[in-house]
Design an enzyme around this catalytic site. Structure first.
Site, PDB file in Angstrom:
ATOM      1  N   PRO A   2       0.843  -1.207   0.000  1.00 58.45           N
ATOM      2  CA  PRO A   2       0.000   0.000   0.000  1.00 58.45           C
ATOM      3  C   PRO A   2       0.872   1.249   0.000  1.00 58.45           C
ATOM      4  CG  PRO A   2      -0.587  -1.481   1.824  1.00 58.45           C
ATOM      5  CD  PRO A   2       0.689  -1.986   1.231  1.00 58.45           C
ATOM      6  N   GLU A   3       0.491   2.238  -0.806  1.00 54.63           N
ATOM      7  CA  GLU A   3       1.237   3.496  -0.811  1.00 54.63           C
ATOM      8  C   GLU A   3       0.536   4.493   0.111  1.00 54.63           C
ATOM      9  OE1 GLU A   3       2.790   4.554  -4.652  1.00 54.63           O
ATOM     10  OE2 GLU A   3       2.906   2.468  -5.261  1.00 54.63           O
ATOM     11  N   LYS A  49       3.880   5.831   4.899  1.00 60.00           N
ATOM     12  CA  LYS A  49       3.249   4.505   4.938  1.00 60.00           C
ATOM     13  C   LYS A  49       3.072   3.999   6.366  1.00 60.00           C
ATOM     14  CE  LYS A  49       5.398   3.437   0.505  1.00 60.00           C
ATOM     15  NZ  LYS A  49       6.381   2.586  -0.199  1.00 60.00           N
ATOM     16  N   ARG A 248      12.958  -2.383  -7.345  1.00 61.59           N
ATOM     17  CA  ARG A 248      11.594  -2.522  -7.841  1.00 61.59           C
ATOM     18  C   ARG A 248      11.575  -2.141  -9.313  1.00 61.59           C
ATOM     19  NH1 ARG A 248       7.838  -1.659  -3.744  1.00 61.59           N
ATOM     20  NH2 ARG A 248       6.292  -2.375  -5.245  1.00 61.59           N
TER      21      ARG A 248
END
Ligand SMILES: [Zn+2]
Length: 259
Positions: A2-3, A49, A248
């Site tokens: 989740p961002e 976050k 990523r």
């Protein structure tokens, strides 16, 4: 993962606990729930976050969802929590269950300060200092794509926002962070605030236009972004190029974001 928009949205939902005394339990047994059991929730905020829930016990509950964590809400509460629940916070008529977080811990004032000091400005927070974020980004020794993923530069940005904001500004992810100009950064920050605020509202990251005759949230999840996990650029149709930045996959359009 989740961002930031997800955590700010969650903080807004969990805010229903503020002002209530909560029963805290850890069915899984991996959290010292007794330390806050029966205390009053006095505030809950998202910082990037991270979630920080303040209690009248004088301790802050710090939660990071990591890759798999989630909160589940029950109202009415129909039974005991599942045994894998790390933490249940319950009032007389509802319960929030935390499952599989990467972090669930209690912090005293010094630990809370240290956590917040480790984070860069969060575009979704009203007190965020844009100039401080710019200084941190321009001082970053690496690419702008890597810098944006560093939570000490800007808190709350993850892989989807990184891809979409750089595409929106026409910046190649591989460009050295120090080469992002002051005005360019100001535009990036404003756009990022708008994009993330929209994400809080939508509960999703949608950067494409609403379909004709429809609304934004009608767009299927896999078609919601302009370059992130797309085969071709939404704006110009050029095949999207992927590279690995900060571990990523990074997505960019070589035509809209020339190196
Ligand atoms: Zn393009």
């Amino acid at each position: 993962m989740p961002e930031g928009h997800s955590l700010h949205r969650l903080a807004g939902q969990l805010a229903e606990l503020v002002g209530h005394d909560v029963a805290a339990t850890s069915p899984q047994g991996r959290f010292d729930a007794a330390a806050v059991d029966g205390s009053r929730v006095t505030d809950i905020q998202a910082y990037g976050k991270h979630l920080l829930l303040e209690t009248s016990a004088g301790l802050s509950l710090h939660v990071h969802l990591g890759m798999r964590g989630k909160w589940l809400r029950f109202s009415p509460v129909t039974g005991p929590a599942l045994k894998q629940v790390r933490l249940r916070l319950a009032t007389s008529d509802l319960a929030w269950d935390l499952i599989a977080p990467s972090t669930c811990e209690l912090l005293a004032a010094d630990g809370r300060r240290a956590l917040l000091a480790s984070l860069g400005p969060d575009p979704l927070r009203p007190e965020a200092d844009r100039d401080e974020a710019r200084r941190r980004l321009q001082a970053y020794r690496g690419s702008v794509g890597a810098a944006l993923m560093d939570q000490a530069v800007a808190a709350g940005v993850g892989n989807v926002f990184r891809a979409e904001i750089l595409h929106a500004l026409g910046i190649a992810p591989s460009r050295p962070a120090r080469e992002v100009g002051d005005e360019e950064f100001a535009a990036l920050w404003l756009r990022l605030q708008a994009m993330m605020t929209q994400g809080v509202e939508d509960g999703r990251i949608i950067t494409v236009d609403a379909p004709s005759g429809g609304t934004r949230t009608d767009v299927p999840e896999d078609q919601s972004r302009r370059v992130y996990k797309q085969s071709a650029c939404y704006d110009c149709g050029t095949p999207v190029v992927t590279t690995t930045l900060s571990g990523r996959t990074s997505y960019a359009c070589p035509r809209c974001q020339p190196a």
